[in-house]
Design an enzyme around this catalytic site. Structure first.
Site, PDB file in Angstrom:
ATOM      1  N   SER A 142       0.842  -1.189   0.000  1.00 17.65           N
ATOM      2  CA  SER A 142       0.000   0.000   0.000  1.00 17.65           C
ATOM      3  C   SER A 142       0.880   1.242   0.000  1.00 17.65           C
ATOM      4  O   SER A 142       1.755   1.403   0.858  1.00 17.65           O
ATOM      5  CB  SER A 142      -0.905  -0.003   1.235  1.00 17.65           C
ATOM      6  OG  SER A 142      -1.576   1.236   1.336  1.00 17.65           O
TER       7      SER A 142
ATOM      8  N   GLY B 221      -0.477   4.259   0.252  1.00 17.41           N
ATOM      9  CA  GLY B 221      -1.372   5.297   0.758  1.00 17.41           C
ATOM     10  C   GLY B 221      -2.220   5.874  -0.362  1.00 17.41           C
ATOM     11  O   GLY B 221      -2.803   5.125  -1.158  1.00 17.41           O
TER      12      GLY B 221
ATOM     13  N   GLY C 162      -1.986   4.564  -4.149  1.00 12.98           N
ATOM     14  CA  GLY C 162      -2.451   3.291  -4.659  1.00 12.98           C
ATOM     15  C   GLY C 162      -1.662   2.094  -4.165  1.00 12.98           C
ATOM     16  O   GLY C 162      -1.163   2.069  -3.035  1.00 12.98           O
TER      17      GLY C 162
ATOM     18  N   GLY D 197      -7.118   0.278   4.216  1.00  9.46           N
ATOM     19  CA  GLY D 197      -6.269  -0.872   3.934  1.00  9.46           C
ATOM     20  C   GLY D 197      -7.017  -2.189   4.052  1.00  9.46           C
ATOM     21  O   GLY D 197      -6.749  -3.140   3.300  1.00  9.46           O
ATOM     22  N   ASP D 198      -7.970  -2.250   4.992  1.00  6.11           N
ATOM     23  CA  ASP D 198      -8.769  -3.468   5.155  1.00  6.11           C
ATOM     24  C   ASP D 198      -9.681  -3.688   3.949  1.00  6.11           C
ATOM     25  O   ASP D 198      -9.892  -4.825   3.515  1.00  6.11           O
ATOM     26  CB  ASP D 198      -9.603  -3.375   6.436  1.00  6.11           C
ATOM     27  CG  ASP D 198      -8.739  -3.112   7.653  1.00  6.11           C
ATOM     28  OD1 ASP D 198      -7.578  -3.574   7.665  1.00  6.11           O
ATOM     29  OD2 ASP D 198      -9.202  -2.431   8.584  1.00  6.11           O
TER      30      ASP D 198
END
Length: 309
Positions: A217, A219, A222, A248-249
């Protein structure tokens, strides 16, 4: 059926205030409570995508009972949490309505006894044969061995169940060595694992350490993915402003759903980035804006290359 594991479940509480100022008293305009912890967030998004999900991990005390009561209202999610003597933690998200920024306060979680850990491992092994994939998510509560995820990865692999690992620090380092199918660290977690701050080099190094595929990730910029099938970069159409809690989940849910649906990697990444961005835009931490997801899905840019056969 997909299994998500949240060893450190939480009751997520979101406060909305007009403007968050240090050392000041605030009037809260809205309070929202819902079951949380990374794996429960993943399960909620998977269910919204139409997948049947079982959640396991630990729940205890009055907070744990409230969390389980609220889980009964989430369609498509089956509760297989293991009871413990300690109290489930709470996480507090304070959202500044003026800026859209969020401040997060996370409690440590209950101390898990050896007997409770053994009971979980037995239940986990019993659940695996009926699962198409498993996600191991989040921090370890006190009392759980630091190598817990490595053991759970090996158990899933022995059962022939693909496993995605989303954690950090020493649990990630040990878990990678057990050869999970996918890991999804952020750039800082990946740098801590590999010692490299160059994301592409670090992703390749993490694969050499044991992960079959690595999705990093970046942030608001992408995702970066490296797998046996190739390497790709997926980016949203623009920087998204809002509450990043749970983004993120949602990306994990996109990757896991794409895995069980046998989607090619560019389609998995497109789904993951669109879900992540739509989560940032949602008013409640850990939810996603369905209309924004549909709109963003057609605008995610994916570039990369397929590995030679």
């Amino acid at each position: 059926m997909i299994l998500t594991v949240t060893l450190n479940t939480a009751l997520d509480i979101t406060y909305r205030v007009g403007a968050l100022r240090p050392h000041a008293s605030h009037r809260v305009s809205e309070v929202i409570e819902r079951p949380g912890g990374k794996g429960l967030n993943v399960a909620r998004v998977l269910a919204a995508l139409g997948h049947e999900v079982t959640v396991t991990g630990f729940a205890g005390g009055a907070t744990g009972r409230l969390l389980q009561e609220q889980l009964t209202t989430v369609p498509g999610v089956v509760d297989a949490l293991i009871p413990v003597a300690g109290a489930t933690r709470r996480t507090i998200a304070v959202t500044d309505e003026q800026t859209g920024d969020t401040t997060q306060l996370n409690e440590p979680g209950p101390t898990i006894t050896p007997a409770e850990w053994s009971a979980f491992q037995e239940a986990y092994e019993d659940l695996l044969p009926s699962m198409s994939a498993v996600a191991l998510c989040g921090s370890l509560p006190p009392g759980v061995p630091v190598g817990a995820y490595a053991g759970l990865v090996r158990t899933a692999r022995a059962a022939g169940v693909p496993v995605l690992l989303d954690t950090s620090g020493e649990p990630l380092r040990r878990g990678v060595a057990a050869r999970p199918d996918i890991i999804k660290p952020n750039a800082d977690e990946l740098a801590e694992l590999t010692g490299s701050h160059e994301p592409l080099r670090a992703t390749q190094d993490a694969r050499r350490r044991g992960a079959r595929a690595v999705v990093t990730s970046l942030g608001p910029d992408g995702l970066l993915a490296a797998s046996p099938e190739g390497r790709w970069r997926a980016t949203p159409p623009a920087r998204i402003h809002g509450n990043p809690t749970g983004a993120g989940d949602s990306a994990v849910a996109g990757l896991l759903s794409g895995l069980v649906e046998h989607l090619p990697w560019p389609d998995r990444l497109t789904r993951a980035v669109a879900l992540s961005a739509a989560t940032v835009l949602a008013p409640v931490a850990g939810e996603f804006d369905a209309s924004a997801y549909e709109e963003l899905r057609g605008r995610v840019a994916v570039t990369g290359e397929v590995s030679a056969a």
